[in-house]
Design an enzyme around this catalytic site. Structure first.
Site, short mmCIF file in Angstrom:
data_model
loop_
_atom_site.label_atom_id
_atom_site.label_comp_id
_atom_site.label_asym_id
_atom_site.label_seq_id
_atom_site.Cartn_x
_atom_site.Cartn_y
_atom_site.Cartn_z
CB SER A 184 17.03 15.89 -28.76
OG SER A 184 16.97 15.93 -27.36
CG ASP A 261 11.32 10.44 -26.62
OD1 ASP A 261 12.02 10.21 -25.61
OD2 ASP A 261 11.54 11.40 -27.38
CG HIS A 291 15.25 11.10 -26.74
ND1 HIS A 291 14.35 12.12 -26.94
CD2 HIS A 291 16.48 11.69 -26.65
CE1 HIS A 291 14.99 13.28 -26.96
NE2 HIS A 291 16.28 13.04 -26.80
#
Length: 326
Positions: A184, A261, A291
Site C-alpha cells: 500500500s 482489493d 487490500h
C-alpha cells in the site's frame, strides 16, 4: 465522504472554529469581500494541512504509538535497532536474521502501510522468514510506533534511505541481495527508493503489493469530486507519484495485487507494471485477495518464491558498495 468530514471536524475543530469566528469579525467591521477572502484562505490552509490526517494513521489502533509487538512473540530472532535519519530523527527498526550458517541470503526491507506499526505485520513477516528463508528489516516510519518525528512524504522517503544505508554498513548480510518490499503506502516508499539514481543499481529486487499509482489518483477514486480533475498538483500536499517513478526502476520487479482489493483498484497494479523500466517484471494477481489480506491467500508465498528464484545476480559494477553516513 461523511467519514472524511467527521475526521476533519474532530481533529481540526479548534482551527476551524477560529477561522469561522475571525471571518465573522472581519465581515462585521470590513465587509463581505475581505471576509470571504480570509475565509477562503483559511479553509484552503485547513484542507491542505488536513491531508496528512487523511493519509497517515499512526494511532490506529489507539495504542500503536506506545506498544509494538516484538518478533520474539513469533519466536523470531531479532535485533531492535534505532538509527538516526539524515535530519536527526531516531527511526525504530527490527532486523530479523536467519541463523548465521551462511550470510549469502537475501535481505528484505519491509515498508508497511499507512496505519499502525511494524509489529502488527509480524505474522506476515514470520511467513517470509520461514517460507522464503530470508532476512527481514522492518522499518517503522517517523511518527509511527516508537520512531520519533511526524510523518510526511519526504520524511518517509528519508527513512527508507536510512534503512538502506544501515544495511550497507553491516558485514553480516549479503549486500548484493537486497529486496525492497512495500505494501500500500509502503509500495510508494519502496518505488521511490528503487527509482533514485544513487540506490537503483544496488537493489536486487522490488516487490510491491496493493499499491497505488499516486495519491492524486486515489483522491479522485475515493472522493469522487469532479473538481479534483482540474485541481493543480501543488494543491496536493502528499503526492507519491509512483507511476511516474516506475520508468526509472531497473531492478527486477514483482507487482502483487489482490483481485478483490476494494480500496486500490487492481488496474493500478497493471499500470505500474506497464510503466516499469525493469528487464524482468511480473504481475501476480491473487484470487480472493483484499487490500489487507492478500498475503493470506494460498499461493502468496509461492508466487514470491518463484519470482525470487528467477531474479539474476546484480551486475559486477553494482557490487561495489558505497557506504553512506547516517
Amino acid at each position: 465522504m461523511y467519514h472524511i468530514l467527521r475526521v476533519l471536524l474532530y481533529r481540526l475543530w479548534v482551527v476551524s472554529t477560529f477561522t469561522l469566528f475571525s471571518s465573522a469579525i472581519i465581515f462585521w467591521f470590513y465587509g463581505f469581500f475581505l471576509a470571504l477572502t480570509v475565509f477562503s484562505f483559511g479553509i484552503s490552509g485547513i484542507l491542505y494541512s488536513a491531508q496528512d490526517l487523511l493519509l497517515y494513521y499512526p494511532n490506529d489502533p489507539p495504542d500503536s504509538r506506545v506498544f509494538v509487538l516484538q518478533p520474539s512473540n513469533y519466536k523470531l530472532p531479532y535485533e531492535s535497532v534505532k538509527i538516526k535519519s539524515k535530519d536527526g530523527f531516531k527511526i525504530h527498526m527490527f532486523l530479523i536474521k536467519q541463523p548465521t550458517i551462511s550470510n549469502h541470503r537475501p535481505t528484505m526491507i519491509f515498508f508497511h502501510g499507512n496505519a499502525g506499526n511494524m509489529g502488527q505485520r509480524l505474522c506476515n513477516v514470520s511467513g517470509f522468514y520461514h517460507k522464503l528463508n530470508i532476512n527481514i528489516l522492518l522499518v517503522e516510519y517517523r511518527g509511527y510506533g516508537l520512531s520519533e518525528g511526524s510523518p510526511s512524504e519526504q520524511g518517509l522517503y528519508m527513512d527508507a534511505q536510512t534503512a538502506f544505508d544501515y544495511l550497507m554498513q553491516r558485514n553480516d548480510i549479503d549486500r548484493t541481495q537486497i529486496i525492497l518490499f512495500g505494501r500500500s503506502l509502503g509500495g510508494a516508499v519502496a518505488i521511490d527508493l528503487a527509482s533514485r539514481l544513487e540506490y537503483k543499481n544496488k537493489i536486487w529486487a522490488l516487490i510491491v503489493e496493493n499499491t497505488f499509482t499516486s495519491i492524486p489518483d486515489m483522491a479522485k477514486i475515493l472522493l469522487k469530486w469532479r473538481c479534483l480533475n482540474w485541481l493543480p498538483m501543488f494543491c496536493h500536499k502528499n503526492k507519491y507519484m509512483s507511476l511516474h517513478k516506475m520508468s526509472s526502476v531497473s531492478s527486477a520487479t514483482l507487482v502483487v495485487c489482490g483481485a478483490c482489493d476494494a480500496l486500490v483498484p487492481p488496474r493500478m497494479a497493471r499500470e505500474l507494471l506497464v510503466r516499469c523500466g525493469a528487464p524482468l517484471k511480473r504481475l501476480a494477481v491473487l484470487s480472493g485477495g483484499g487490500h489487507d489480506d492478500t498475503w493470506t491467500r494460498p499461493d502468496y508465498y509461492a508466487a514470491l518464491q518463484r519470482f525470487l528464484l528467477d531474479v539474476p545476480p546484480l551486475p559486477d559494477e553494482a557490487r561495489v558498495t558505497v557506504v553512506h553516513t547516517v
